[in-house]
Design a protein around this motif. Structure first.
Motif, short mmCIF file in Angstrom:
data_model
loop_
_atom_site.label_atom_id
_atom_site.label_comp_id
_atom_site.label_asym_id
_atom_site.label_seq_id
_atom_site.Cartn_x
_atom_site.Cartn_y
_atom_site.Cartn_z
N SER A 31 13.89 73.87 11.94
CA SER A 31 14.68 72.64 11.79
C SER A 31 16.17 72.98 11.63
O SER A 31 16.54 73.79 10.77
N LEU A 32 16.99 72.34 12.44
CA LEU A 32 18.45 72.52 12.34
C LEU A 32 19.09 71.19 11.97
O LEU A 32 18.57 70.13 12.31
N ARG A 47 13.45 71.29 16.00
CA ARG A 47 13.77 69.86 15.81
C ARG A 47 15.17 69.83 15.16
O ARG A 47 15.54 70.75 14.44
N GLY A 49 18.50 67.48 13.26
CA GLY A 49 18.97 66.27 12.59
C GLY A 49 18.33 66.12 11.22
O GLY A 49 17.26 66.70 10.95
N GLY A 50 19.01 65.35 10.36
CA GLY A 50 18.53 65.16 8.99
C GLY A 50 17.20 64.40 8.96
O GLY A 50 16.82 63.74 9.93
N PHE A 51 16.52 64.49 7.82
CA PHE A 51 15.22 63.83 7.64
C PHE A 51 15.37 62.50 6.92
O PHE A 51 14.44 61.71 6.87
N GLY A 52 16.53 62.28 6.31
CA GLY A 52 16.72 61.10 5.49
C GLY A 52 16.37 61.40 4.03
O GLY A 52 15.51 60.74 3.44
N HIS A 74 21.42 78.19 4.64
CA HIS A 74 22.55 78.97 4.13
C HIS A 74 22.68 78.77 2.61
O HIS A 74 22.40 77.67 2.11
N TYR A 76 25.03 78.05 0.81
CA TYR A 76 25.92 76.94 0.42
C TYR A 76 25.40 75.58 0.88
O TYR A 76 26.05 74.57 0.63
N ALA A 77 24.25 75.56 1.55
CA ALA A 77 23.67 74.29 1.98
C ALA A 77 22.81 73.76 0.83
O ALA A 77 21.58 73.77 0.87
N LYS A 197 33.46 82.13 1.42
CA LYS A 197 32.26 81.88 0.63
C LYS A 197 31.58 83.21 0.40
O LYS A 197 31.75 84.13 1.21
#
Ligand code: NAP
Length: 254
Positions: A31-32, A47, A49-52, A74, A76-77, A197
């Motif tokens: 997932s990206l 896949r 995009g965000g999942f919500g 990452h 920092y994510a 960072k």
């Protein structure tokens, strides 16, 4: 067949996905976030995009009948890692994380530690300096608050809009970056301070090593805290944890 979802966006996530996907008993999806305009080929089903939020991710894990969630994002994510740690128990799915260790200062390093990007802006001080920003394009806008400096800004995708500062140079480039090239870049641009960072790993360490050799200061933004989930530091260690987690109970002697 066991289904694994890897939250990625890092070199190690891609390497881990490739390693696990090579096994006939695992079905791997990577997932990206979908931010990079042309991400490097990942070599496994992706896949994007965000999942919500955490609830959206929990719903996705259930719908996709996921057996294991791996957070290989990452360091920092922080938001997606927090969401993953919340969503996995909600969905009844085990979670593990791939956490590459941060860099440690060594003799000759001139690091100034700050907690946030805004703290880095403050730490630059009032007098004009020649600053190398290698932070990712989402975070550089904050430096508009200090327009007296010259900025060399490197990113994978263009910084749009450009910063509202009089003196900035933009460089498009994707790592890994070698120390010798980083040294040449810092020298040719007359850089006297680097903002970084503490990403860890080899791919972006070149600028830190180059700054040390040149006696240049580094403003190092500390890592955000991460949720406490079972984790490994390397791809191989995490792959071994996956083996253990997916073994039938009987084979584990449980
Ligand atoms: N932050 C960095 O310095 C950095 C550096 C290199 C690579 N990356 C990669 O870039 C991506 C975004 O980083 P970020 O710092 O913006 O993340 P973030 O602030 O932690 O996440 C913000 C939102 O983006 C979505 N998201 C993030 N990563 C995702 C993924 N792998 N798959 C699906 N959705 C994802 C989620 O949206 P929803 O809430 O809608 O699910 C999340 O809430 C991550 O995959 C990360 O590994 C980040």
């Amino acid at each position: 067949m066991k289904r694994i979802l890897i939250l990625g966006g890092t070199t190690e996530a891609r390497q881990l996905a490739g390693k696990l996907a090579a096994r006939a008993d695992l079905e791997v999806t990577l997932s990206l976030a979908g931010r990079t305009e042309s991400p490097v080929a990942q070599g496994v089903p992706v896949r994007a995009g965000g999942f919500g939020g955490a609830r959206g991710l929990a719903a996705y894990l259930k719908e996709a009948d996921t057996d294991l969630l791996i957070d290989a994002t990452h360091p920092y994510a922080a938001r997606i890692s927090a969401n993953a740690a919340e969503a996995a128990p909600q969905a009844g799915v085990p979670i593990m994380a791939l956490r590459r260790p941060g860099w440690e200062p060594v003799e000759g390093d001139r690091w100034m530690l700050v907690d946030t990007v805004a703290g880095a802006v403050q730490a630059l001080g009032a007098a004009p300096r020649r600053v190398f920003l290698a932070l990712g394009r989402q975070e550089v806008a904050v430096f508009e608050a200090a327009p007296q400096h010259h900025y060399l800004i490197r990113s994978v995708d263009p910084v749009e809009p450009r910063l509202a500062v009089p003196d900035a140079t933009y460089l498009l480039s994707r790592g890994p970056f070698r120390e010798a090239d980083e040294r040449a870049l810092l020298e040719s641009n007359g850089i006297d301070i680097v903002v970084s960072k503490n990403s860890g790993g080899e791919a972006t360490y070149g600028k830190i090593a180059a700054a040390r050799v040149l006696g240049i200061e580094v403003i190092m933004i500390r890592r955000p805290s991460q949720p406490d989930v079972p984790s490994a530091e390397t791809v191989d260690q995490l792959a071994a944890m996956v083996d253990h987690a997916l073994e039938p109970d009987a084979e584990r002697g449980v």
